[in-house]
Design a protein around this motif. Sequence first.
Motif, PDB file in Angstrom:
ATOM      1  N   UNK A 142      19.710  -1.207  -8.266  1.00  0.00           N
ATOM      2  CA  UNK A 142      18.845  -0.673  -9.313  1.00  0.00           C
ATOM      3  C   UNK A 142      17.874   0.333  -8.711  1.00  0.00           C
ATOM      4  N   UNK A 143      17.421   0.003  -7.504  1.00  0.00           N
ATOM      5  CA  UNK A 143      16.502   0.870  -6.781  1.00  0.00           C
ATOM      6  C   UNK A 143      17.207   2.156  -6.354  1.00  0.00           C
ATOM      7  N   UNK A 144      18.423   1.975  -5.799  1.00  0.00           N
ATOM      8  CA  UNK A 144      19.146   3.141  -5.271  1.00  0.00           C
ATOM      9  C   UNK A 144      19.512   4.120  -6.370  1.00  0.00           C
ATOM     10  N   UNK A 145      19.660   3.605  -7.599  1.00  0.00           N
ATOM     11  CA  UNK A 145      20.061   4.465  -8.712  1.00  0.00           C
ATOM     12  C   UNK A 145      19.082   5.610  -8.925  1.00  0.00           C
ATOM     13  N   UNK A 146      17.802   5.359  -8.662  1.00  0.00           N
ATOM     14  CA  UNK A 146      16.818   6.425  -8.894  1.00  0.00           C
ATOM     15  C   UNK A 146      16.584   7.266  -7.629  1.00  0.00           C
ATOM     16  N   UNK A 147      17.480   7.102  -6.650  1.00  0.00           N
ATOM     17  CA  UNK A 147      17.469   7.908  -5.426  1.00  0.00           C
ATOM     18  C   UNK A 147      16.133   7.907  -4.696  1.00  0.00           C
ATOM     19  N   UNK A 148      15.755   6.747  -4.182  1.00  0.00           N
ATOM     20  CA  UNK A 148      14.511   6.694  -3.403  1.00  0.00           C
ATOM     21  C   UNK A 148      14.755   7.268  -2.009  1.00  0.00           C
ATOM     22  N   UNK A 194       6.634   5.860  -6.794  1.00  0.00           N
ATOM     23  CA  UNK A 194       7.358   4.581  -6.759  1.00  0.00           C
ATOM     24  C   UNK A 194       8.866   4.773  -6.922  1.00  0.00           C
ATOM     25  N   UNK A 195       9.275   5.911  -7.453  1.00  0.00           N
ATOM     26  CA  UNK A 195      10.705   6.222  -7.454  1.00  0.00           C
ATOM     27  C   UNK A 195      11.150   6.546  -6.030  1.00  0.00           C
ATOM     28  N   UNK A 196      10.328   7.322  -5.330  1.00  0.00           N
ATOM     29  CA  UNK A 196      10.722   7.744  -3.969  1.00  0.00           C
ATOM     30  C   UNK A 196      10.508   6.639  -2.948  1.00  0.00           C
ATOM     31  N   UNK A 197       9.565   5.750  -3.221  1.00  0.00           N
ATOM     32  CA  UNK A 197       9.297   4.626  -2.317  1.00  0.00           C
ATOM     33  C   UNK A 197       9.459   3.355  -3.145  1.00  0.00           C
ATOM     34  N   UNK A 198      10.655   2.795  -3.162  1.00  0.00           N
ATOM     35  CA  UNK A 198      10.940   1.651  -4.024  1.00  0.00           C
ATOM     36  C   UNK A 198      10.753   0.333  -3.290  1.00  0.00           C
ATOM     37  N   UNK A 199      10.712  -0.760  -4.079  1.00  0.00           N
ATOM     38  CA  UNK A 199      10.487  -2.052  -3.437  1.00  0.00           C
ATOM     39  C   UNK A 199      11.471  -3.110  -3.911  1.00  0.00           C
ATOM     40  N   UNK A 200      11.924  -3.926  -2.928  1.00  0.00           N
ATOM     41  CA  UNK A 200      12.756  -5.088  -3.224  1.00  0.00           C
ATOM     42  C   UNK A 200      11.906  -6.319  -2.916  1.00  0.00           C
ATOM     43  N   UNK A 257       0.826  -1.198   0.000  1.00  0.00           N
ATOM     44  CA  UNK A 257       0.000   0.000   0.000  1.00  0.00           C
ATOM     45  C   UNK A 257       0.866   1.256   0.000  1.00  0.00           C
ATOM     46  N   UNK A 258       2.064   1.134   0.588  1.00  0.00           N
ATOM     47  CA  UNK A 258       2.879   2.333   0.803  1.00  0.00           C
ATOM     48  C   UNK A 258       3.412   2.946  -0.488  1.00  0.00           C
ATOM     49  N   UNK A 259       3.478   2.148  -1.585  1.00  0.00           N
ATOM     50  CA  UNK A 259       3.777   2.812  -2.854  1.00  0.00           C
ATOM     51  C   UNK A 259       2.698   2.501  -3.900  1.00  0.00           C
ATOM     52  N   UNK A 260       1.534   2.166  -3.360  1.00  0.00           N
ATOM     53  CA  UNK A 260       0.326   1.928  -4.174  1.00  0.00           C
ATOM     54  C   UNK A 260       0.521   0.823  -5.200  1.00  0.00           C
ATOM     55  N   UNK A 265      12.540   5.892   0.593  1.00  0.00           N
ATOM     56  CA  UNK A 265      12.108   4.741   1.387  1.00  0.00           C
ATOM     57  C   UNK A 265      12.332   3.483   0.565  1.00  0.00           C
ATOM     58  N   UNK A 266      12.881   2.454   1.202  1.00  0.00           N
ATOM     59  CA  UNK A 266      13.061   1.166   0.527  1.00  0.00           C
ATOM     60  C   UNK A 266      12.169   0.138   1.225  1.00  0.00           C
ATOM     61  N   UNK A 267      11.224  -0.400   0.493  1.00  0.00           N
ATOM     62  CA  UNK A 267      10.348  -1.443   1.031  1.00  0.00           C
ATOM     63  C   UNK A 267      10.960  -2.790   0.665  1.00  0.00           C
ATOM     64  N   UNK A 268      11.066  -3.691   1.626  1.00  0.00           N
ATOM     65  CA  UNK A 268      11.650  -4.993   1.337  1.00  0.00           C
ATOM     66  C   UNK A 268      10.666  -6.077   1.755  1.00  0.00           C
ATOM     67  N   UNK A 269      10.268  -6.894   0.785  1.00  0.00           N
ATOM     68  CA  UNK A 269       9.303  -7.952   1.074  1.00  0.00           C
ATOM     69  C   UNK A 269      10.057  -9.280   1.136  1.00  0.00           C
TER      70      UNK A 269
END
Lengths: 222, 253
Positions: B162-168, B86-92, B51-54, B170-174
Amino acid sequence: MTRYFDEELLELNKKILEMSAKVEAAIGNSIKALRELSREKAEAVIKEDDRIDRMELEIEEKCLNLIALYQPAAADLRFIVMSMKITTDLERIADLAVDISQRVLEIADQPLLKPLIDIPKLATLAQGMVKDAINSFVNKDPELARSVILRDSEADELRNLVQSELINDYMRKDPESAPRAVALLLVARHLERICDHATNISEDVIYMVKAEVVKHHPESLK
Amino acid sequence: MTTRNIIEVKNLSVFYGSFQALKDININIQANRITALIGPSGCGKSTFLRTLNRMNDLIEGTRTVGQVLFDGQNIFSPDTDLLELRRRVGMVFQRPNPFPLSIAENITYGLRVHGHKNKLFLEEKLYKSLQAVNLWDELKDRLTDNALSLTGEQQQRLCIARLLAVEPEVVLMDEPCSALDPVATARIEDLMYELKKNYTIIIVTHNMQQAARVSDFTGYFLLGELVEFGETNQIFTSPKDPRTEDYITGRFG
């Protein structure tokens, strides 16, 4: 859901109860040895101490194994860690019973310096505090633990009373009395230390049951 | 120990059709901290994370009530730019999912999507992102190799890079370590410690020891409810709710 782990915890609890029974007996016997100035009883306490030391090591090992193998959390973790701490206090109490017995051996062959009045009071207090501290652990009873902690100042007062009496009425007046007076003074000191360890156990019981730290916060008990 | 709240969740409920997956969740996520979400399967923790990055928008029949304020802005407001969110709140994800492209292209792909074309800029980002996940030295001579040729751990690191490259922010990790062995898991956990200096991390994990090891805050979900949320130390030594106690001591689940 029942867990195999619960059987392990029961086993640990049982070991601590066995050790507690031995420690209570050691204090009882050392006090009896003092009252009767009995060499035989004093020597028995000293001899029994090895078994208590072995029990301490056994319980410590059990606790370490449970932590390493089960990675306990919450109430389980508090129970195991407090068991370790309580075991250390129990072992120290047994050592103090040995110390009392050694004082008995030092004075047993001479007439008592004075009739014992406050020392037996202190002994009764110490025995009661240890008994209640152990019961508070067994029954997970924080109220009983609290009552033990509140009795500790009484022990300090009795020890001070004995100390000033021995110094002022005996050692100052008759330096020859010093060796026997020092032995009694040490007995009072040993008994008061036993009360301190009973207090430690009770503080750990409160943390174990309620996850509340009362150690070094006496005001939180009022 | 407290920092600013980067995410504030207020009275959040999520429905999948008629099924209520989350019930009136209130939680504040602190910046530059690791927050772990634990709970049995189906408790709603992954739904909450998504939900946090829809990401849940992608599931048909999802309905959301309440607010998620990211940096003070409600992410459900109609003018939210989803690509930017989704750039600012990325997911792994649980399984490493590199693109079937070269290692370098995996890193620069997102940047190109966001309109970056400058070669020098892309090269610098490639270096910095791989460096941040400690992959640069290992992979600098293999940048044109296909990412799928990497080990599982390297792939997961690459996905993080890959996520960090777009400078998020928040990093969500599932469950980021569930497909990794214990040694690789430990290294990813070390990486999380490093990353929290610059990022806020929220991790969903079934591994309670992992939650205890890595996180500053822990939330326990059960049947769509947030049963308890607090400092990880407190949750694992003296949980307040008996349901939390039962779960973390293994009496339940």
